[in-house]
Structures are given as structure tokens and as C-alpha cells.
Enzyme design. Structure first.
Site, PDB file in Angstrom:
ATOM      1  N   ARG A   1       0.847  -1.196   0.000  1.00  0.00           N
ATOM      2  CA  ARG A   1       0.000   0.000   0.000  1.00  0.00           C
ATOM      3  C   ARG A   1       0.870   1.229   0.000  1.00  0.00           C
ATOM      4  O   ARG A   1       1.285   1.704   1.060  1.00  0.00           O
ATOM      5  CB  ARG A   1      -0.937  -0.044   1.210  1.00  0.00           C
TER       6      ARG A   1
ATOM      7  N   ASP B   1       2.147   5.067  -0.160  1.00  0.00           N
ATOM      8  CA  ASP B   1       1.637   6.319   0.418  1.00  0.00           C
ATOM      9  C   ASP B   1       1.383   7.365  -0.658  1.00  0.00           C
ATOM     10  O   ASP B   1       1.805   7.204  -1.810  1.00  0.00           O
ATOM     11  CB  ASP B   1       2.670   6.878   1.408  1.00  0.00           C
TER      12      ASP B   1
ATOM     13  N   TYR C   1      11.995  -1.741  -3.709  1.00  0.00           N
ATOM     14  CA  TYR C   1      11.741  -0.317  -3.934  1.00  0.00           C
ATOM     15  C   TYR C   1      13.014   0.326  -4.469  1.00  0.00           C
ATOM     16  O   TYR C   1      14.121  -0.139  -4.157  1.00  0.00           O
ATOM     17  CB  TYR C   1      11.391   0.385  -2.614  1.00  0.00           C
TER      18      TYR C   1
ATOM     19  N   ARG D   1      11.720   5.196   3.225  1.00  0.00           N
ATOM     20  CA  ARG D   1      11.923   6.643   3.242  1.00  0.00           C
ATOM     21  C   ARG D   1      12.712   7.094   4.472  1.00  0.00           C
ATOM     22  O   ARG D   1      13.490   8.055   4.405  1.00  0.00           O
ATOM     23  CB  ARG D   1      10.572   7.368   3.176  1.00  0.00           C
TER      24      ARG D   1
END
Lengths: 264, 264
Positions: A57, A59, A120, A207
Site C-alpha cells: 500500500r 503512500d 523499492y 523513506r
């Protein structure tokens, strides 16, 4: 004797520009990728409501190059990988969301629970001048970053650790232990690319790792301080959260890969 | 006895997203990169009018990763590479135009006439699904292209030729002879990148070569037909003009390179 299933489960590989979305997940206010995908899927089968389950999911503002979701379509829709990709593509035309591949999967296959890893990548534009062609697609960091120090610091995060220091306050995972299989820092001209791979990540983990590596890159932190931050198990011991613009959900690993034979 | 020069000539390296512009050159209607650059330059020196000369006048929708222009600024502005980049960057904030580097050059140096080569690259997104993150930045070609055939066809265009078949009707060059030093076709996942380098190009030459190589890639043309098209010296013998979206002015070669010591 059981009734035959009246649904066919499909796995979709999805690319999107996350800039204009509130994120993957449906929200009361604001447009989500989930909403536009499910509405397109529903229109494709004459208004029958369709729900989706996703591998990651993302952001608000986070992009995807290879998001994966599964959806159950009525069998009588007689879909093929081609008609599903083209049909969803048609109803998604006005959104920056594309279906890269579709594959039929078993009713027990889950985009979320069958995933064996997530990857990622994070793009930093490291130069004085503002981004033009990559605006909204990179984190613009002006001070010259020391890539070698960032590479060294990244190695301290590899392996199985309690990643509490790199976890958002809102993270809902029961267990803060994660195994980070890959965290690499590479340079391509004025871009620095950070790639991370793990079975799963905590909320904001990538992040927060990137925001911390940036402190190492600017020289505000010695590379070894990352070890201290990790051991503290305290969010305030690590660096700030890097902006969403530079983050891309790159791909999701499954064994076997349901899309193995469907790519162009 | 001659007066000392009251101007300092500067070379600028410029990046821009060409999507919203009518091209490099000023036009009666529509915003050009030249106009926004010259207006920013003028504001930087208190309204004094500033003209620019460029290495390559890109068409509407064509992007630049390393355009070069020269501008003469009044000496009393006391500019440095840093204040020039930052100052122009400030006045260009609302446009997708960035100054990557600035270097003082001699009054006889010309962004256009001192250039020894120009390099362009062209990005084709070769897949069924629409572009999302690269919308407006690539040419979307759905049929699977045969890269090996495109590579073979590209070699027939190398060297010194009359490129009339690949030249826009509006091309103002006196001589259609050009020497193509490089034309390579490479594949990176679902993108095909064509790179072209020459001392100079005719108007639309790169886009016409790309449009022709695409016909080879889809199988509509045998690679050898490129030789016939070239020999015909007739625009209608070659393929159509590829759209501007995928084209990037990559960099300009100078000996010596005025920016050699100014990059981050």
C-alpha cells in the site's frame, strides 16, 4: 458436492504516477489508485462491484513501476490477459495508471500473502539546479553527497534487525523485526539511486532509511552512526523521512512468478 | 586605442522540459525557451536587454538535457558562475528550465559556431500499456520492435551522405550533406534508446531517422531499405517524422569544454 467457483482470480501488474493520488488505499477524501482501479474493473464487467488486494500500500505521492494486486472477476466475463489489460487500460485512460500484465491465478493466491519479497528504488537528484524533466519524480538534494559513505552506511542496515528506529509512528505491524536483503547506493550522472529489497517493510521504512543515508551523504553523520541509530530502537534516533516523490515500488517477487510468460 | 569590452560573454548549460514550449526560438504566439531565458537574464541585470545564441534550436515539445547558449552580460553586473546560475534559477522558478552550469568565455566564442558536435537521444516506450511516469517524455510504440534489425539499419546511415530524404521541407541549410558519427540503438527494459551524434543535423533529421528505424523495427521495412531511402534523396522515400516527445538534445561538444571545471 461443491458448486464450481463463479469467479476467476487475476493478478495484475500495475504502473502509476503517484503524484496526484492520496496513495494506493481508498480514503474518504481524495482519489486513490485503488479506487480508480476498482471502478475501472467494475465498469469492465458491467457494474459488478470488484475489490482488490495489493502487495504494497504505497503512500500519497509514491510511484509504482510494478505494483501487484489481485481481483476476482465473474467467470462469465470470459476475460483473457489481453482483454483484461486492454479493457482496464481503456477505462483508466484519464488517469496515470497502466496495467502492464495480467495473469490468471488460483483462488488461494494472494498478491499480499504470496509475495516473497518487495523491491523499492529511491531517486535523489543531487545537483544545485532544480529538476525539470524529473520534477515530482525525485528528491532534489543540493549539497554534494558522499556516495561511498552512503554505501558504507547502507551495509550496516542489512540483515535481520528490530527496525523500530526507521518505522513510522502510525505503523500497524505487530513485529518490528525485518530482514533487509538488499540496500544499494549507486550513482548515474547527477542521480543517486537507492535500491532496497526485503520480504516486507515497515511503514515508511524505506523513506526513513533514505532520509538517514542522506545525513551520512552530506557529512552530518559519520557512516557508523547508523549502527547506533538502529540499536536505539527509537524513531528519534534516526534521520527524517525522505519525501515521497523519489520513491518507486519497483517490483514484487513471487515463486513461481505469475507474470513469467505474459510480458512483452 | 580601443575601448575595453563592456560585456562579458557567458556560456550556459541548460536543461528543459519542452512539453509546454513552442520550441527554443522566439515565436509571435506561444512561449519559447529563448524568451523565458532572455527575460530572466534581463531581470537579473536590472532590465538591460539580453540576447542569446544557442547551439541547437529545438522544436516544439523537444526536451534538452544539455542545451548550450551564450549571452553577453554587462561587465558591471559582476557575475560569477554561482550568482549567474542561482540568479537565473530564481527568475526561472515558474518554468521547467534549469541552468546546470555557467562559464565565462571569450567574446569570439559562439555556442553555435564553436560547437564541434551535437548529440541527441530519442526514447521509445515499446510496450502495450500507455506511459504513466514517462508521459510526454517518450514515443509510445505498441508493436514489439526488432531491435537487432533497427541496429543493422542504423549502420547504413553512418558516415557522410546527402540526407535530403531525412530533411524537413522547411529546412534552411544550404547543404544537405552531413556526417553522422554515431547512431546506436539500445534496449533498457521496455525502452529503446536511439542516440545520434554529428557535427550538425538537418532540420528534423533525427526524428526522421527515428521514424524510419521504427518502420524497420515493426518489420514493415527490411533493414536494407534504409540504404535505398537514403540514395533516393527524396523526403517521401524515408519514413514519417517521429513525434517530438521522445527527443532530447543531450549535449554539445566543444574543444576545449568551457564547462570542464564547473560541474558539481
Amino acid at each position: 458436492m461443491t458448486d464450481p467457483p463463479t469467479y476467476q482470480r487475476w493478478a495484475l501488474k500495475i504502473e502509476y504516477d503517484g503524484s496526484g493520488f492520496v496513495g494506493w488505499q481508498r480514503q474518504a477524501h481524495g482519489l486513490s489508485v485503488q479506487q480508480v482501479l476498482e471502478e475501472a474493473a467494475s465498469r469492465l464487467v458491467g457494474g459488478h462491484p470488484i475489490n482488490s488486494v495489493t502487495a504494497g500500500r504505497t503512500d500519497a505521492g509514491v510511484h509504482a513501476l510494478g505494483q501487484v494486486a489481485h481481483l476476482d472477476f465473474p467467470l462469465n466475463a470470459r476475460l483473457t490477459p489481453h482483454t483484461l489489460c486492454e479493457g482496464l487500460g481503456f477505462y483508466l485512460t484519464s488517469y496515470p495508471v497502466s496495467i502492464l500484465a495480467a495473469a490468471p491465478v488460483s483462488p488461494t493466491w494472494s498478491a499480499r500473502f504470496s509475495a516473497t519479497w518487495r523491491a523499492y528504488c529511491y531517486r535523489i537528484l543531487n545537483r544545485r539546479a532544480r529538476p525539470t524533466l524529473t520534477k515530482g519524480r525525485v528528491w532534489h538534494v543540493k549539497p554534494l553527497l558522499n556516495v561511498a559513505h552512503m554505501q558504507q552506511a547502507a551495509t550496516y542496515l542489512l540483515g535481520r534487525h528490530d527496525f523500530t528506529s526507521f518505522r513510522a509512528a502510525a505503523c500497524q505491524a505487530r513485529n518490528p523485526l525485518r530482514t533487509l536483503d538488499q540496500l544499494t547506493v549507486t550513482q548515474h550522472n547527477d542521480e543517486i539511486i537507492i535500491t532496497a529489497q526485503a520480504r516486507s517493510f515497515l511503514h515508511h521504512q524505506v523513506r526513513n532509511m533514505v532520509g538517514t543515508l542522506k545525513l551520512v551523504g552530506t557529512g552530518q553523520w559519520e557512516p557508523e552512526r547508523v549502527t547506533t541509530a538502529l540499536a536505539a530502537c527509537d524513531r528519534s534516533a534516526a534521520g527524517p523521512t525522505a519525501p515521497p516523490d523519489g520513491l518507486y515500488l519497483k517490483n514484487i517477487g513471487y515463486i513461481p512468478d505469475p507474470f513469467a510468460s505474459t510480458h512483452i
